[in-house]
Design a protein around this motif. Structure first.
Motif, PDB file in Angstrom:
ATOM      1  N   LYS A 145       7.410  32.594 -46.600  1.00  0.00           N
ATOM      2  CA  LYS A 145       7.475  31.203 -46.170  1.00  0.00           C
ATOM      3  C   LYS A 145       6.750  31.024 -44.840  1.00  0.00           C
ATOM      4  CE  LYS A 145      12.055  31.525 -44.004  1.00  0.00           C
ATOM      5  NZ  LYS A 145      13.465  31.154 -44.132  1.00  0.00           N
ATOM      6  N   SER A 146       6.445  29.786 -44.530  1.00  0.00           N
ATOM      7  CA  SER A 146       5.748  29.479 -43.286  1.00  0.00           C
ATOM      8  C   SER A 146       6.543  29.992 -42.089  1.00  0.00           C
ATOM      9  CB  SER A 146       5.568  27.962 -43.159  1.00  0.00           C
ATOM     10  OG  SER A 146       4.774  27.475 -44.202  1.00  0.00           O
ATOM     11  N   ASN A 147       5.829  30.541 -41.125  1.00  0.00           N
ATOM     12  CA  ASN A 147       6.417  30.989 -39.867  1.00  0.00           C
ATOM     13  C   ASN A 147       7.311  32.227 -40.003  1.00  0.00           C
ATOM     14  OD1 ASN A 147       6.128  30.444 -37.155  1.00  0.00           O
ATOM     15  ND2 ASN A 147       8.027  29.313 -36.984  1.00  0.00           N
ATOM     16  N   VAL A 148       7.104  33.018 -41.080  1.00  0.00           N
ATOM     17  CA  VAL A 148       7.900  34.238 -41.254  1.00  0.00           C
ATOM     18  C   VAL A 148       7.232  35.431 -40.574  1.00  0.00           C
ATOM     19  CG1 VAL A 148       6.882  35.081 -43.422  1.00  0.00           C
ATOM     20  CG2 VAL A 148       9.319  35.494 -42.961  1.00  0.00           C
ATOM     21  N   GLY A 149       5.995  35.237 -40.091  1.00  0.00           N
ATOM     22  CA  GLY A 149       5.295  36.322 -39.404  1.00  0.00           C
ATOM     23  C   GLY A 149       4.260  37.010 -40.273  1.00  0.00           C
TER      24      GLY A 149
ATOM     25  N   ASP B 168      12.572  36.797 -43.171  1.00  0.00           N
ATOM     26  CA  ASP B 168      13.035  36.926 -41.784  1.00  0.00           C
ATOM     27  C   ASP B 168      14.353  37.693 -41.789  1.00  0.00           C
ATOM     28  OD1 ASP B 168      14.151  36.465 -39.214  1.00  0.00           O
ATOM     29  OD2 ASP B 168      13.145  34.529 -39.040  1.00  0.00           O
ATOM     30  N   ILE B 169      14.375  38.844 -41.117  1.00  0.00           N
ATOM     31  CA  ILE B 169      15.556  39.711 -41.139  1.00  0.00           C
ATOM     32  C   ILE B 169      16.783  39.046 -40.517  1.00  0.00           C
ATOM     33  CG2 ILE B 169      15.194  40.881 -38.919  1.00  0.00           C
ATOM     34  CD1 ILE B 169      15.903  43.544 -40.423  1.00  0.00           C
ATOM     35  N   ARG B 170      16.577  37.994 -39.736  1.00  0.00           N
ATOM     36  CA  ARG B 170      17.707  37.357 -39.044  1.00  0.00           C
ATOM     37  C   ARG B 170      18.547  36.476 -39.950  1.00  0.00           C
ATOM     38  NH1 ARG B 170      14.427  34.331 -34.458  1.00  0.00           N
ATOM     39  NH2 ARG B 170      13.202  33.874 -36.333  1.00  0.00           N
ATOM     40  N   HIS B 171      17.996  36.070 -41.100  1.00  0.00           N
ATOM     41  CA  HIS B 171      18.661  35.062 -41.929  1.00  0.00           C
ATOM     42  C   HIS B 171      18.709  35.488 -43.395  1.00  0.00           C
ATOM     43  CE1 HIS B 171      17.980  32.624 -38.386  1.00  0.00           C
ATOM     44  NE2 HIS B 171      16.667  32.745 -38.527  1.00  0.00           N
TER      45      HIS B 171
ATOM     46  N   ALA C 157      10.998  42.974 -44.084  1.00  0.00           N
ATOM     47  CA  ALA C 157      11.955  42.205 -43.279  1.00  0.00           C
ATOM     48  C   ALA C 157      11.388  42.065 -41.870  1.00  0.00           C
ATOM     49  CB  ALA C 157      13.316  42.891 -43.265  1.00  0.00           C
ATOM     50  N   THR C 158      10.811  40.904 -41.580  1.00  0.00           N
ATOM     51  CA  THR C 158      10.079  40.693 -40.324  1.00  0.00           C
ATOM     52  C   THR C 158      11.016  40.325 -39.166  1.00  0.00           C
ATOM     53  OG1 THR C 158       9.731  38.356 -40.823  1.00  0.00           O
ATOM     54  CG2 THR C 158       8.053  39.895 -41.604  1.00  0.00           C
TER      55      THR C 158
END
Length: 199
Positions: free
Chosen positions: A31-35, A114-117, A141-142
């Motif tokens: 997804k957008s902005n995932v790195g 995103d590993i945070r979510h 997992a970014t």
């Protein structure tokens, strides 16, 4: 793996015909902005060949990077950009789906989360699309540097449970800052090169 030569060879928009490449392709979805751009730049040892942006939705094309004349990194459009209108979202989705259906040279698909979510509904849809095409995505997992080491195992379990991943799925935590996870990704790429005989 040592990446010496990188060339942004092909950029495909919504109406472009996809190239018929001879070399294996490694696709990057997320997804957008995932790195995604940060991961690709980190792997290529380039600071800004893949465009990074604080505003999501920057990648609106399919970008083919020729790596050492051995393989292509294929940067797919970031999906799930909240403020994009429905027509644009549908076009990005069609581009990704067309790529998954039409390219005969895909050898691996990295799905970035995103590993945070917990993964989003769009992440789950993307994961299922990839499975439907007969691939087992490699989960990257970014943003690993954004959480404590003690949280990593719990967050990876959350990602795997939410996506309902198939057995033996590879999950690689990655930090664009420390480059943790990069060597594991290089090892996967080396295996693909050996299997393809493109050394």
């Amino acid at each position: 793996m040592v990446i010496k030569n990188v060339n942004l060879e092909t950029v495909c928009g919504i109406t472009s015909k996809l190239p018929e490449n001879k070399l294996p392709e490694i696709a990057f979805a997320g997804k957008s902005n995932v790195g995604k751009s940060s991961l690709i730049n980190g792997l290529m040892n380039r600071k800004s060949l893949a465009r990074t942006s604080s505003s999501p939705g920057k990648t609106q094309t399919i970008n083919y990077y020729n790596i050492n004349d051995q393989m292509y990194f294929v940067d797919l459009p970031g999906y799930g950009y909240a403020t994009a209108n429905e027509k644009v979202k549908a076009q990005w989705g069609k581009m990704i789906e067309d790529y998954l259906h039409q390219s005969g040279k895909i050898r691996a698909i990295f799905l970035l989360v995103d590993i945070r979510h917990a993964p989003s509904e769009n992440d789950r849809i993307m994961y299922d699309w990839i499975l439907d095409r007969g691939f087992k995505p490699i989960i990257i997992a970014t943003k690993l540097d954004k959480i404590k080491k003690s949280q990593v195992a719990k967050q990876i379990k959350l990602i795997c449970d939410t996506l309902d991943v198939v057995d033996d799925t590879t999950v690689i935590p990655f930090s664009a800052i420390s480059k943790q996870g990069r060597e594991e990704i290089y090892e996967l790429l080396d295996r693909i090169i050996v299997e393809e005989g493109t050394e």
